[in-house]
Design an enzyme around this catalytic site. Structure first.
Site, PDB file in Angstrom:
ATOM      1  CE  LYS A  76      25.580  -0.024  15.202  1.00 27.85           C
ATOM      2  NZ  LYS A  76      25.237   1.152  16.049  1.00 27.85           N
ATOM      3  CB  SER A 151      28.799   2.961  16.689  1.00 27.85           C
ATOM      4  OG  SER A 151      27.419   2.722  16.937  1.00 27.85           O
ATOM      5  CB  SER A 175      25.345   5.121  17.010  1.00 32.34           C
ATOM      6  OG  SER A 175      26.556   5.150  17.717  1.00 32.34           O
TER       7      SER A 175
HETATM    8  N1  GLN Z   1      29.567   7.803  19.981  1.00 32.58           N
HETATM    9  C1  GLN Z   1      28.853   7.487  21.177  1.00 32.58           C
HETATM   10  C2  GLN Z   1      29.622   6.454  21.954  1.00 32.58           C
HETATM   11  O1  GLN Z   1      30.690   6.157  21.573  1.00 32.58           O
HETATM   12  C3  GLN Z   1      27.470   7.000  20.846  1.00 32.58           C
HETATM   13  C4  GLN Z   1      27.471   5.623  20.330  1.00 32.58           C
HETATM   14  C5  GLN Z   1      26.104   5.100  20.024  1.00 32.58           C
HETATM   15  O2  GLN Z   1      25.142   5.850  19.882  1.00 32.58           O
HETATM   16  N2  GLN Z   1      26.000   3.789  19.969  1.00 32.58           N
HETATM   17  O3  GLN Z   1      29.186   5.936  22.945  1.00 32.58           O
END
Ligand code: GLN
Length: 472
Positions: A76, A151, A175
């Site tokens: 990532k 994400s 995410s």
């Molecule tokens: N979807 C969640 C957010 O937007 C979690 C994102 C994540 O785990 N980095 O914060």
């Protein structure tokens, strides 16, 4: 099916496959499909070819390159890679090259893995669909009209499309697990502190964890054992031994007690709930006992998270000021330069989080919002503690829905945030969690079942995950 991490590394170590050959097969798939998928921000093919050749040379000398010998992996793009751009899919880091490798990257390399590239994400890991990337969205390899989740959507897509045999993501509120579910993969969010975060660009420091995406539970266990373990350079890293997850995968669930949440937040697709019921039935057939547990505070997890995470993000992202990293937009004086740089460098969702977080932390609102969110966080931890008094692991859906079409939730932040209703509570508690693919739902798309376990309960979690995989 693509070869597993275990098969690839085994063949390279035995000399029956070369790392170079394995890499070329993965790069050929990148050539064929990356144009349509956009899993990567950067493919580092030349460096990967050099690394693969070095692995093959080591094998030829009779050396063992390690448990991930010749395994192509993707990272990532919020994981620092020395001398290689690390963007967080944000304009604000334009041109920045980290001076060091993240600890997890170092550990992967030391185990013989070959890094093929940096994957796309929602800007600074804020999102659930990878539509918030400054470089355009990633497509779900299983249905390119749909999102891969987020994400860590690029890391999920890279493995689902066979561009890499495994990848790493970060999970602050879901995410890793949510994109794993939407792309039909295994995704693990380890216990807070089990995996070093040195070199992970911080989003919300009390929640962030790094973990793997793979096709199989055994592959996830192997990669987790490689990246986990104490790191003196990360002050939140646990000094405990790494749970022996590899051997847990085939242990079965006989005698285990599995929790079913009696007051699960509503709103899931019927197919998702049907798969969850089938998962419980499969575990029961394999010798586990199902017990009902109540999680009355779970429904407040999302609200608490959207105060705690933006508050921490507003502080963490203060460092991007045009002076220390990446983009700099010159304006009249220093304050104007800060403002111009941040206005040009951050996307809409990141700005929304910074404003929410700054507001929640401001004098006069701190007690009403941030302070109260911390109290809810404690209640959620108490709920889990009470539940784990009567069970060893808990099963929930990972995501309320299968992969959704592009644009479905982009105009409604709350709808997007609700993707993580089942994943967020564990981050608030700091516990272990993972998603295991369990058959399909609407449109024939994959459904993920989430396995939750207490802090350092990874062995119980992988026993359940292994059983679910066999049943699926
Ligand atoms: N979807 C969640 C957010 O937007 C979690 C994102 C994540 O785990 N980095 O914060």
């Amino acid at each position: 099916m693509f070869p597993s991490v275990i098969e690839l590394a085994g063949a390279v170590r035995a000399g029956s496959t070369t790392a170079a050959g394995a890499l070329e097969q993965h790069l050929a798939r990148v050539d064929a499909r990356e144009g349509e998928i956009h899993a990567f921000n950067l493919v580092t093919a030349d460096a990967a070819r050099r690394d693969a050749a070095a692995i093959d040379a080591a094998v030829a000398r009779g050396e063992d390159p390690g448990p991930l010998a010749g395994v192509p992996v993707a990272l990532k793009d919020n994981l620092c890679t020395r001398g290689v751009p690390t963007t967080c899919s944000s304009r604000i880091l334009e041109g920045w090259k980290p001076p060091y490798d993240a600890t997890v990257v170092e550990r992967l390399r030391r185990a013989g893995a070959v890094v093929v590239g940096k994957t796309n994400l929602d800007e600074f890991a804020m999102g659930s669909s990878t539509e918030n990337s400054a470089f355009g969205p990633t497509r779900n390899p299983l249905d390119t009209s749909r999102v891969p989740g987020g994400s860590s959507g690029g890391s999920a897509a890279a493995v689902a499309a066979g561009f890499a045999a495994a990848s790493l993501g970060s999970d602050t509120g879901g995410s890793i697990r949510q994109p794993a579910a939407l792309c039909g993969l295994v995704g693990v969010k380890p216990t807070y502190g089990l995996v070093s975060r040195l070199g992970l660009v911080a989003f919300a420091s009390s929640l962030d964890q790094i973990g793997p995406f793979t096709h199989t539970v055994a592959d996830a266990a192997l990669v987790l054992e490689v990246i986990a373990g104490h790191d003196p350079l990360d002050s939140t890293s646990l000094p405990s031994p790494v749970p022996p997850v590899r051997r847990a995968v085939d242990e079965g669930v006989a005698g285990m007690r599995i929790g079913r949440v009696s007051d699960l937040p509503e709103g899931s697709e019927p197919d998702v709930l049907a798969r969850l019921d089938e998962a419980f039935a499969a575990l029961e057939r394999a010798g586990a006992t199902i017990v009902d547990v109540a999680m009355p505070s779970m429904q407040y997890g999302l609200t608490a998270y959207y105060l705690v995470a933006p508050a921490e993000a507003s502080s963490n992202l203060a460092r991007y000021d045009g002076v220390r990293y990446g983009l700099r937009v010159e304006a009249g004086d220093l304050n104007a330069t800060y403002a111009a740089t941040r206005a040009a460098g951050f996307g809409a969702e990141v700005k929304r989080r910074i404003m929410l977080g700054t507001y929640a932390l401001s004098a006069g609102y701190y007690d009403a919002y941030y302070g109260k969110a911390l109290k809810v966080r404690r209640l959620i931890a108490d709920d889990f503690a009470a539940a784990y008094a009567s069970c060893d692991a808990i099963l929930t859906p990972t995501s309320p829905s299968v992969a959704f079409p592009f644009g479905d939730k982009t105009s409604d932040p709350l709808a997007m945030y609700l993707c993580d209703v089942f994943t967020i509570p564990t981050n608030l508690a700091g516990h272990a969690a993972m998603s295991v693919p369990f058959r399909t739902g609407a449109h024939g798309l994959p459904v993920g079942v989430q396995v939750l376990a207490p802090a350092l309960g990874e062995v119980a979690m992988f026993r359940v995950a292994g059983e679910l995989e066999r049943a699926a």
